[in-house]
Design a protein around this motif. Structure first.
Motif, PDB file in Angstrom:
ATOM      1  N   VAL A   1      -0.797  11.195  12.191  1.00  0.00           N
ATOM      2  CA  VAL A   1      -0.230  11.517  10.874  1.00  0.00           C
ATOM      3  C   VAL A   1       0.254  12.962  10.830  1.00  0.00           C
ATOM      4  O   VAL A   1       1.362  13.245  10.375  1.00  0.00           O
TER       5      VAL A   1
ATOM      6  N   PRO B   1       0.147   4.615   0.525  1.00  0.00           N
ATOM      7  CA  PRO B   1       0.075   5.484   1.704  1.00  0.00           C
ATOM      8  C   PRO B   1       0.728   4.856   2.929  1.00  0.00           C
ATOM      9  O   PRO B   1       1.415   5.546   3.692  1.00  0.00           O
ATOM     10  N   ASP B   2       0.562   3.548   3.116  1.00  0.00           N
ATOM     11  CA  ASP B   2       1.175   2.888   4.268  1.00  0.00           C
ATOM     12  C   ASP B   2       2.689   2.903   4.177  1.00  0.00           C
ATOM     13  O   ASP B   2       3.387   3.048   5.186  1.00  0.00           O
TER      14      ASP B   2
ATOM     15  N   GLU C   1       0.277  15.038   1.798  1.00  0.00           N
ATOM     16  CA  GLU C   1       0.826  14.069   0.842  1.00  0.00           C
ATOM     17  C   GLU C   1       0.272  12.672   1.092  1.00  0.00           C
ATOM     18  O   GLU C   1      -0.120  11.964   0.156  1.00  0.00           O
ATOM     19  N   VAL C   2       0.228  12.290   2.357  1.00  0.00           N
ATOM     20  CA  VAL C   2      -0.299  10.960   2.685  1.00  0.00           C
ATOM     21  C   VAL C   2      -1.774  10.866   2.317  1.00  0.00           C
ATOM     22  O   VAL C   2      -2.229   9.874   1.750  1.00  0.00           O
TER      23      VAL C   2
ATOM     24  N   LYS D   1     -14.183   3.879   7.554  1.00  0.00           N
ATOM     25  CA  LYS D   1     -13.774   2.595   8.104  1.00  0.00           C
ATOM     26  C   LYS D   1     -14.980   1.839   8.653  1.00  0.00           C
ATOM     27  O   LYS D   1     -15.110   0.629   8.445  1.00  0.00           O
TER      28      LYS D   1
ATOM     29  N   SER E   1      -7.950   2.986   7.982  1.00  0.00           N
ATOM     30  CA  SER E   1      -7.398   2.916   9.323  1.00  0.00           C
ATOM     31  C   SER E   1      -6.104   3.717   9.427  1.00  0.00           C
ATOM     32  O   SER E   1      -5.859   4.398  10.413  1.00  0.00           O
ATOM     33  N   SER E   2      -5.297   3.630   8.393  1.00  0.00           N
ATOM     34  CA  SER E   2      -3.980   4.272   8.408  1.00  0.00           C
ATOM     35  C   SER E   2      -4.025   5.774   8.488  1.00  0.00           C
ATOM     36  O   SER E   2      -3.112   6.393   9.023  1.00  0.00           O
TER      37      SER E   2
ATOM     38  N   PRO F   1      -2.959   0.754  12.709  1.00  0.00           N
ATOM     39  CA  PRO F   1      -1.886   1.611  12.214  1.00  0.00           C
ATOM     40  C   PRO F   1      -0.714   1.679  13.193  1.00  0.00           C
ATOM     41  O   PRO F   1      -0.902   1.814  14.392  1.00  0.00           O
TER      42      PRO F   1
ATOM     43  N   GLN G   1     -11.268  -5.576   2.854  1.00  0.00           N
ATOM     44  CA  GLN G   1     -10.299  -5.583   3.942  1.00  0.00           C
ATOM     45  C   GLN G   1      -9.139  -4.635   3.632  1.00  0.00           C
ATOM     46  O   GLN G   1      -8.650  -3.911   4.489  1.00  0.00           O
TER      47      GLN G   1
ATOM     48  N   SER H   1       0.830  -1.203   0.000  1.00  0.00           N
ATOM     49  CA  SER H   1       0.000   0.000   0.000  1.00  0.00           C
ATOM     50  C   SER H   1       0.865   1.254   0.000  1.00  0.00           C
ATOM     51  O   SER H   1       1.704   1.438   0.891  1.00  0.00           O
TER      52      SER H   1
ATOM     53  N   PHE I   1       3.556  16.773   4.880  1.00  0.00           N
ATOM     54  CA  PHE I   1       3.464  15.320   4.963  1.00  0.00           C
ATOM     55  C   PHE I   1       2.022  14.829   5.037  1.00  0.00           C
ATOM     56  O   PHE I   1       1.637  13.914   4.314  1.00  0.00           O
TER      57      PHE I   1
ATOM     58  N   LEU J   1      -2.223  10.438  -1.328  1.00  0.00           N
ATOM     59  CA  LEU J   1      -1.938   9.052  -1.707  1.00  0.00           C
ATOM     60  C   LEU J   1      -3.089   8.134  -1.308  1.00  0.00           C
ATOM     61  O   LEU J   1      -3.453   7.216  -2.046  1.00  0.00           O
ATOM     62  N   PHE J   2      -3.659   8.413  -0.141  1.00  0.00           N
ATOM     63  CA  PHE J   2      -4.784   7.606   0.330  1.00  0.00           C
ATOM     64  C   PHE J   2      -5.948   7.671  -0.649  1.00  0.00           C
ATOM     65  O   PHE J   2      -6.545   6.649  -0.984  1.00  0.00           O
TER      66      PHE J   2
ATOM     67  N   SER K   1      -3.219  -5.175   9.879  1.00  0.00           N
ATOM     68  CA  SER K   1      -4.357  -4.407  10.390  1.00  0.00           C
ATOM     69  C   SER K   1      -5.373  -5.328  11.059  1.00  0.00           C
ATOM     70  O   SER K   1      -6.324  -4.861  11.663  1.00  0.00           O
ATOM     71  N   GLU K   2      -5.159  -6.638  10.938  1.00  0.00           N
ATOM     72  CA  GLU K   2      -6.089  -7.593  11.540  1.00  0.00           C
ATOM     73  C   GLU K   2      -5.478  -8.194  12.805  1.00  0.00           C
ATOM     74  O   GLU K   2      -4.340  -8.702  12.775  1.00  0.00           O
TER      75      GLU K   2
ATOM     76  N   ASP L   1      -5.157   5.763  -3.799  1.00  0.00           N
ATOM     77  CA  ASP L   1      -5.162   4.338  -3.501  1.00  0.00           C
ATOM     78  C   ASP L   1      -6.578   3.824  -3.260  1.00  0.00           C
ATOM     79  O   ASP L   1      -6.989   2.786  -3.784  1.00  0.00           O
TER      80      ASP L   1
ATOM     81  N   LYS M   1       4.467   5.183   2.730  1.00  0.00           N
ATOM     82  CA  LYS M   1       4.886   6.549   3.041  1.00  0.00           C
ATOM     83  C   LYS M   1       4.886   6.779   4.554  1.00  0.00           C
ATOM     84  O   LYS M   1       5.781   7.405   5.110  1.00  0.00           O
ATOM     85  N   LEU M   2       3.870   6.244   5.205  1.00  0.00           N
ATOM     86  CA  LEU M   2       3.755   6.402   6.648  1.00  0.00           C
ATOM     87  C   LEU M   2       4.880   5.694   7.382  1.00  0.00           C
ATOM     88  O   LEU M   2       5.527   6.275   8.264  1.00  0.00           O
TER      89      LEU M   2
ATOM     90  N   LYS N   1     -10.375  -1.096   4.096  1.00  0.00           N
ATOM     91  CA  LYS N   1     -10.522  -0.801   5.518  1.00  0.00           C
ATOM     92  C   LYS N   1      -9.164  -0.499   6.154  1.00  0.00           C
ATOM     93  O   LYS N   1      -9.023   0.437   6.928  1.00  0.00           O
ATOM     94  N   GLY N   2      -8.172  -1.294   5.782  1.00  0.00           N
ATOM     95  CA  GLY N   2      -6.821  -1.084   6.305  1.00  0.00           C
ATOM     96  C   GLY N   2      -6.292   0.291   5.957  1.00  0.00           C
ATOM     97  O   GLY N   2      -5.696   0.985   6.777  1.00  0.00           O
ATOM     98  N   SER N   3      -6.529   0.683   4.727  1.00  0.00           N
ATOM     99  CA  SER N   3      -6.110   1.990   4.248  1.00  0.00           C
ATOM    100  C   SER N   3      -6.780   3.117   5.032  1.00  0.00           C
ATOM    101  O   SER N   3      -6.141   4.092   5.419  1.00  0.00           O
TER     102      SER N   3
END
Lengths: 202, 156
Positions: free
Chosen positions: B30, A20-21, B44-45, B94, B86-87, A129, B79, A18, B41, B48-49, A107-108, B52, A23-24, B82-84
């Protein structure tokens, strides 16, 4: 967090499909004074580490070309193709890579998944996260692994010394630095909290 | 230009995004990663989110069409989304993702379709609101517009 860098900063290879992930995690690591390389798949990670999974390498540079020693690998669990678990297994199967500490992120919160990874040799499991506070758990694993490596080398030297019946004394510098790093390891163990199965909010 | 006024507006906008549940604490995490070296930052994130997540939403959409009642597949795609969410702390989005996954677990096609529409709506709403928020910040002069060449003091 004040870090006095008396040696090269540690280098972490981060693997996540991913963007964005990625980048984080890169930012989290850099903020914590690590040098970072990110890749988007397990097979690219292996290629970067110098292990050819299959086919021609699609990675443009390899760690050794950049004179990089990877001190820790942090990888997402759920990735298409090679999962983080598959990558972990490949790393542990490799004689050149198996001593590099591996951290799995997911994430799970699935206990069986977490246990499977830890049993396979993962050093830590982060629930996503991932936070800045998680970064402080990484260095102890790197130091532990270094000390283990040093101790193994010491053992090998001592064995070959006794085998060859040599009169050479074991290097006192090496021995004392290993002792001091073992002491540091004990301190670090004191800091490491058993948080692997810590329940987190979803 | 009244910068302090704009900054106040941005802060108030952010507060209401939290109060209305669009964002959760992860968004603060973040933003906290921003500094002089990476002043944009968070934006930018978030950018990207949205790139994505648009792709992930399209994956779910295609799966709903091409693979009827393939709840395992639908769930796997959701899934990822959802993970994305969450980030970056996209809280309402979510929740809708989780609803969708619950319906998958129940084998409820209707429920899946309904909640997928909600996921898309929340996605659109959040994008609009965050775009407005970052634009306000930019206007308030908190974002560095020019790219400075890396100097010797650069952290990275």
């Amino acid at each position: 967090m004040a870090v006095v860098a008396t040696e090269r900063p540690f280098h972490v290879l981060a693997v996540d499909d991913s963007l964005p992930d990625r980048k984080l995690i890169e930012r989290l690591l850099k903020t914590s004074s690590f040098q970072v390389t990110t890749v988007d798949s397990g097979s690219k990670a292996l290629q970067f580490l110098g292990i050819h999974d299959d086919d021609a390498s699609t990675v443009s540079v390899h760690a050794h070309q950049l004179d990089i020693t990877v001190n820790l690998i942090i990888t997402d669990y759920c990735m298409p193709g090679m999962t983080g678990y598959d990558l972990l297994k490949k790393i542990k199967e490799s004689s050149s890579l198996r001593d590099i500490p591996v951290v799995i992120m997911s994430s799970e919160n699935i206990p069986s998944r977490i246990n499977r990874c830890l049993e396979e040799g993962a050093d830590e499991f982060f629930l996503k996260p991932v936070r800045l506070s998680d970064m402080s758990k990484l260095k102890p694993h790197i130091l532990k692994s270094r000390c283990r490596e040093h101790y193994q080398q010491e053992q090998q030297h001592q064995q070959s010394d006794s085998n060859s019946n040599s009169n050479d004394c074991s290097n006192p510098t090496n021995k004392s630095s290993c002792d001091s790093s073992r002491k540091r390891k004990a301190e670090d163990n004191g800091e490491i909290l058993p948080q692997k199965n810590r329940p987190r909010h979803s | 230009m009244d910068y302090s006024n704009l900054r106040r507006q941005a802060a108030s906008m952010k507060k209401s995004l939290f109060d209305q549940g669009y964002l959760d604490e992860q968004f603060c995490q973040v933003e906290d990663l921003q500094d002089e070296a990476s002043p944009n930052f968070a934006e930018e994130v978030v950018t990207l989110f949205f790139k994505d997540s648009a792709k992930l939403i399209s994956n779910v959409e295609q799966a709903l069409e091409k693979y009827p009642k393939d709840f395992n597949r639908w769930d796997a795609y959701m899934q990822q989304l959802k993970g994305s969410c969450s980030s970056i702390g996209a809280s309402r989005m979510k929740s809708e993702c989780m609803s969708f996954r619950d319906y998958c677990g129940q084998g409820n096609v209707e429920g899946c379709m309904r909640s997928f529409q909600k996921v898309k709506r929340e996605h659109g709403a959040l994008r609009q609101k965050l775009e407005a928020y970052f634009q306000l910040l930019r206007q308030a002069g908190q974002l560095v517009l020019l790219e400075l060449p890396p100097g010797p003091g650069c952290k990275n």
